[in-house]
Design a protein around this motif. Structure first.
Motif, PDB file in Angstrom:
ATOM      1  N   GLY A   1      15.111  -2.323 -35.875  1.00  0.00           N
ATOM      2  CA  GLY A   1      14.721  -2.902 -34.595  1.00  0.00           C
ATOM      3  C   GLY A   1      14.323  -1.833 -33.601  1.00  0.00           C
ATOM      4  O   GLY A   1      14.604  -0.645 -33.788  1.00  0.00           O
TER       5      GLY A   1
ATOM      6  N   LEU B   1      16.148  -7.955 -38.887  1.00  0.00           N
ATOM      7  CA  LEU B   1      15.203  -7.366 -37.942  1.00  0.00           C
ATOM      8  C   LEU B   1      15.596  -7.813 -36.535  1.00  0.00           C
ATOM      9  O   LEU B   1      15.598  -9.004 -36.234  1.00  0.00           O
ATOM     10  CB  LEU B   1      13.786  -7.827 -38.298  1.00  0.00           C
TER      11      LEU B   1
ATOM     12  N   SER C   1       8.960  -2.786 -32.804  1.00  0.00           N
ATOM     13  CA  SER C   1       9.322  -3.987 -33.570  1.00  0.00           C
ATOM     14  C   SER C   1       8.259  -4.267 -34.622  1.00  0.00           C
ATOM     15  O   SER C   1       8.553  -4.605 -35.770  1.00  0.00           O
ATOM     16  CB  SER C   1       9.461  -5.207 -32.644  1.00  0.00           C
TER      17      SER C   1
ATOM     18  N   GLY D   1       8.304  -4.140 -38.767  1.00  0.00           N
ATOM     19  CA  GLY D   1       7.797  -5.237 -39.582  1.00  0.00           C
ATOM     20  C   GLY D   1       6.904  -4.721 -40.697  1.00  0.00           C
ATOM     21  O   GLY D   1       6.973  -5.155 -41.845  1.00  0.00           O
TER      22      GLY D   1
ATOM     23  N   VAL E   1      15.644 -12.614 -38.819  1.00  0.00           N
ATOM     24  CA  VAL E   1      15.345 -12.059 -37.505  1.00  0.00           C
ATOM     25  C   VAL E   1      16.462 -12.479 -36.555  1.00  0.00           C
ATOM     26  O   VAL E   1      16.704 -13.675 -36.355  1.00  0.00           O
ATOM     27  CB  VAL E   1      13.982 -12.541 -36.970  1.00  0.00           C
TER      28      VAL E   1
ATOM     29  N   ARG F   1      10.374 -16.448 -31.113  1.00  0.00           N
ATOM     30  CA  ARG F   1      10.244 -16.791 -32.534  1.00  0.00           C
ATOM     31  C   ARG F   1       8.789 -17.072 -32.897  1.00  0.00           C
ATOM     32  O   ARG F   1       8.284 -16.590 -33.920  1.00  0.00           O
ATOM     33  CB  ARG F   1      11.107 -18.011 -32.856  1.00  0.00           C
TER      34      ARG F   1
ATOM     35  N   PHE G   1       6.740 -13.717 -32.879  1.00  0.00           N
ATOM     36  CA  PHE G   1       7.087 -12.808 -33.975  1.00  0.00           C
ATOM     37  C   PHE G   1       6.662 -13.383 -35.322  1.00  0.00           C
ATOM     38  O   PHE G   1       6.207 -12.649 -36.207  1.00  0.00           O
ATOM     39  CB  PHE G   1       8.592 -12.541 -33.961  1.00  0.00           C
TER      40      PHE G   1
ATOM     41  N   PRO H   1      10.220 -14.654 -42.593  1.00  0.00           N
ATOM     42  CA  PRO H   1      11.676 -14.663 -42.399  1.00  0.00           C
ATOM     43  C   PRO H   1      12.323 -15.943 -42.903  1.00  0.00           C
ATOM     44  O   PRO H   1      11.770 -17.047 -42.746  1.00  0.00           O
ATOM     45  CB  PRO H   1      11.809 -14.543 -40.878  1.00  0.00           C
TER      46      PRO H   1
ATOM     47  N   TYR I   1      15.530 -17.446 -38.212  1.00  0.00           N
ATOM     48  CA  TYR I   1      15.686 -16.760 -36.923  1.00  0.00           C
ATOM     49  C   TYR I   1      17.041 -17.196 -36.380  1.00  0.00           C
ATOM     50  O   TYR I   1      17.355 -18.392 -36.360  1.00  0.00           O
ATOM     51  CB  TYR I   1      14.581 -17.173 -35.959  1.00  0.00           C
TER      52      TYR I   1
END
Length: 595
Positions: free
Chosen positions: A12, A111, A123, A127, A140, A159, A162, A173, A176
């Motif tokens: 992160g 993450l 960030s 990724g 995440v 969310r 990302f 992912p 979240y």
């Protein structure tokens, strides 16, 4: 009985709460060294702060440095289900250095992103790194929810942003999770401060992860680390990265293309004597034939060899102080191999911050991601990352500095011939293709897949399959329906699946969508299919029907098969409750899901 262990990397942006989260995990699982909590209380008080969980990480690492047997890059905690190892790579350089180290490869990732600040440049870079490391199991953690009053609206906004970015990298992912690492919200237990969140806490989420199949079940890859001479013996030493090896196995050493057999597996004392070794073990072997073999070569079984090539394509993350330049020479490190290479082509450069793309560039700047073509001084043995990770990762060294790392995405038309001996002793040669499956897919406008329908006899899978073939054909796709009974000659079911898979793989390779039907697939059979056609190209559809429906539809002479042993985790399930169901409608419904 050994407890299961899972490796997790936590990444992160700076100050988004990585250290606090790790400290919380160590605290909440009672995994801290004695005296660490009192020490952190004292430090926090001296600095005029409340208890800082981030300081627990420093205390833990300091304790580790005083030990002899503990790796300072690893932090450990455990739950009732399994043991966890947190891979602590504080900076990008550490990631790159670990890219060719099997001991540091993560199986899952958390993450971190700050709910208040949102996505930052770092960030995005993390990724990219997760994408390059090939980590598919990603959570995440949307942290510092306390700073946004535990707002569901803000969580949803972060969310959405990302997700849009990560999906462009092929990172999807699993979940979240809104958290406040500082206050422990949704870390070990569900928080009452976010009643709108219906998911799991961090610990429950990672406990629900299933480990991938063991490396020992994959193809043998044994990179040679060194050759040792003891009296009359020449011992080949190294670490088995994947697969297993036993005395008597016929092996091939690449790229020198020498074929021999394993004569013995060496040991220091009698209690360590083994006839078989597997992934993760550092071993020494003696082979029957005296050849010249060297560090960096790879040992495999002759029926499943790596690619041998002097040119390959890859995705690269560049961190060098100097730009990566087309035509410049670098040192390539791949497993135990070190070799001079040249950047033959920079196919595409992506700015990590803006996502701006430059085609056919001349250089790659620091922190950018690129698709490149590398040409080595001489042919080397390697794998595409999607097939074997340990021999599909590489790093580039510029002026003695590790400056870039990436994954191998393709071999090229420069591949040398692959040669091996047949059972009758003849040397067979398979010439490389100048036209790849990707080339065919681009021309045909179709992504080739293998869609495998399973289910009891009489469930209707064959009727659905022929209708699905017609639907795909009418929509302009190249498609072919392959019935198990049409191809399989072996009486052994698993061997029959291999026979069908081989034909399906060839049909897929020429750009077809292949539809296959069989009664069932065991988990190990599915893994074999994925290894041949590509995990991302395999779709299983389970056609489920009650016995009474199957009995009414079953062909004369056929018997219902007990599917209790069938692996029950297909990608898609279809339920049939009427013996007179409309197979065309079911095929259309399936088409909508697949496409």
């Amino acid at each position: 009985m050994n407890r299961e262990s899972l490796n997790i990397v936590v990444v992160g942006h700076v100050d988004h709460g990585k250290s606090t989260l790790i400290g919380r995990l160590l605290f909440d699982t009672d995994s801290l060294p004695q005296g660490a909590i009192e020490k952190v209380k004292r430090i926090s008080k001296e600095k005029g702060k409340d208890f800082e969980y981030a300081y627990l990480l420093d205390a833990f690492e300091e304790e580790q440095k005083q030990g002899i047997t503990i790796d300072t890059t690893r932090l450990q905690f455990k739950t009732d289900k399994r043991d966890y190892v947190i891979i602590d790579a504080p900076g990008h350089k550490e990631f790159l250095k670990n890219m060719i180290s099997g001991a540091a490869s993560a199986e899952a990732a958390i993450l971190m992103v700050d709910a208040n600040e949102g996505i930052q440049e770092q960030s995005k870079r993390h990724g990219y790194i997760l994408s390059l490391l090939g980590i598919q199991k990603v959570y995440v953690a949307v942290n510092k929810m306390d700073l946004v009053d535990y707002s569901e609206e803000r969580y949803s906004e972060v969310r959405k942003d990302f997700d849009r970015f990560l999906n462009t990298l092929g990172v999807y992912p699993i979940k979240y999770i809104p958290v406040s690492a500082f206050y422990g919200d949704n870390i070990a237990e569900k928080s009452e401060k976010m009643p709108w969140y219906n998911g799991e806490s961090i610990l429950d989420a990672i406990d629900s992860l299933e480990k991938e199949k063991g490396l020992e079940e994959k193809s043998l890859r044994f990179p040679i680390q060194d050759i040792y001479k003891f009296d009359h013996r020449r011992i080949i030493a190294g670490r088995i990265e994947s697969g297993s090896l036993k005395v008597g196995d016929e092996i091939v050493i690449l790229p020198s293309n020498k074929t021999t057999k394993v004569k013995s597996i060496e040991y220091w004392v009698e209690k360590d004597k083994k006839e078989e070794v597997s992934a993760g073990m550092s071993v020494g072997i003696i082979v029957e034939d005296e050849f010249f073999y060297k560090r960096g070569e790879i040992i495999s079984h002759k029926d499943d060899i790596p690619v041998v090539t002097d040119t390959f394509g890859g995705n690269l993350f560049w961190l060098g102080k100097n730009d990566l330049e087309k035509g410049k020479k670098y040192k390539l490190k791949l497993s135990t191999l070190e070799i001079e290479c040249e950047i033959a082509k920079i196919d595409k450069v992506i700015d990590a911050s803006t996502l701006e793309t430059i085609e056919n560039g001349e250089r790659v700047k620091k922190n950018d991601v690129a698709e490149i073509t590398i040409k080595t001084k001489e042919p080397i043995a390697l794998d595409e990352f999607k097939n074997i990770q340990s021999t599909g990762r590489f790093v580039l060294v510029d002026d003695l500095d590790v400056s870039g790392g990436g994954i191998i995405t393709r071999g090229s038309s420069f591949e040398v011939e692959k040669k091996f001996k047949s059972e009758d002793g003849k040397v067979l040669s398979i010439r490389p293709r100048l036209v790849t499956r990707k080339d065919r897919e681009e021309r045909l406008g179709t992504a080739s897949k293998v869609i495998w329908l399973t289910g009891k006899a009489g469930c209707g899978k064959r009727e659905i399959a022929v209708n699905l073939e017609k639907e795909l054909f009418d929509s302009g796709k190249n498609v072919y329906y392959l019935d198990y009974n049409q191809v399989a000659e072996s009486k052994d079911d698993s061997e029959g699946i291999r026979e069908v898979t081989k034909v399906a793989s060839i049909l897929q390779e020429v750009g077809n969508i292949v539809i296959v039907t069989s009664n069932y697939l065991l988990r190990e059979e599915k893994e074999y299919i994925k290894s041949q056609v590509g995990k991302e190209n395999f779709i299983e559809v389970y056609v489920e029907a009650p016995d009474e429906v199957c009995i009414e539809r079953i062909a004369p002479g056929e018997k219902l098969i007990d599917l209790n042993e069938r692996s029950r985790d297909p990608f898609i399930s279809l339920y049939i409750d009427d013996p007179n169901f409309d197979s065309g409608e079911k095929a259309k419904a399936l088409l909508g899901i697949i496409l």
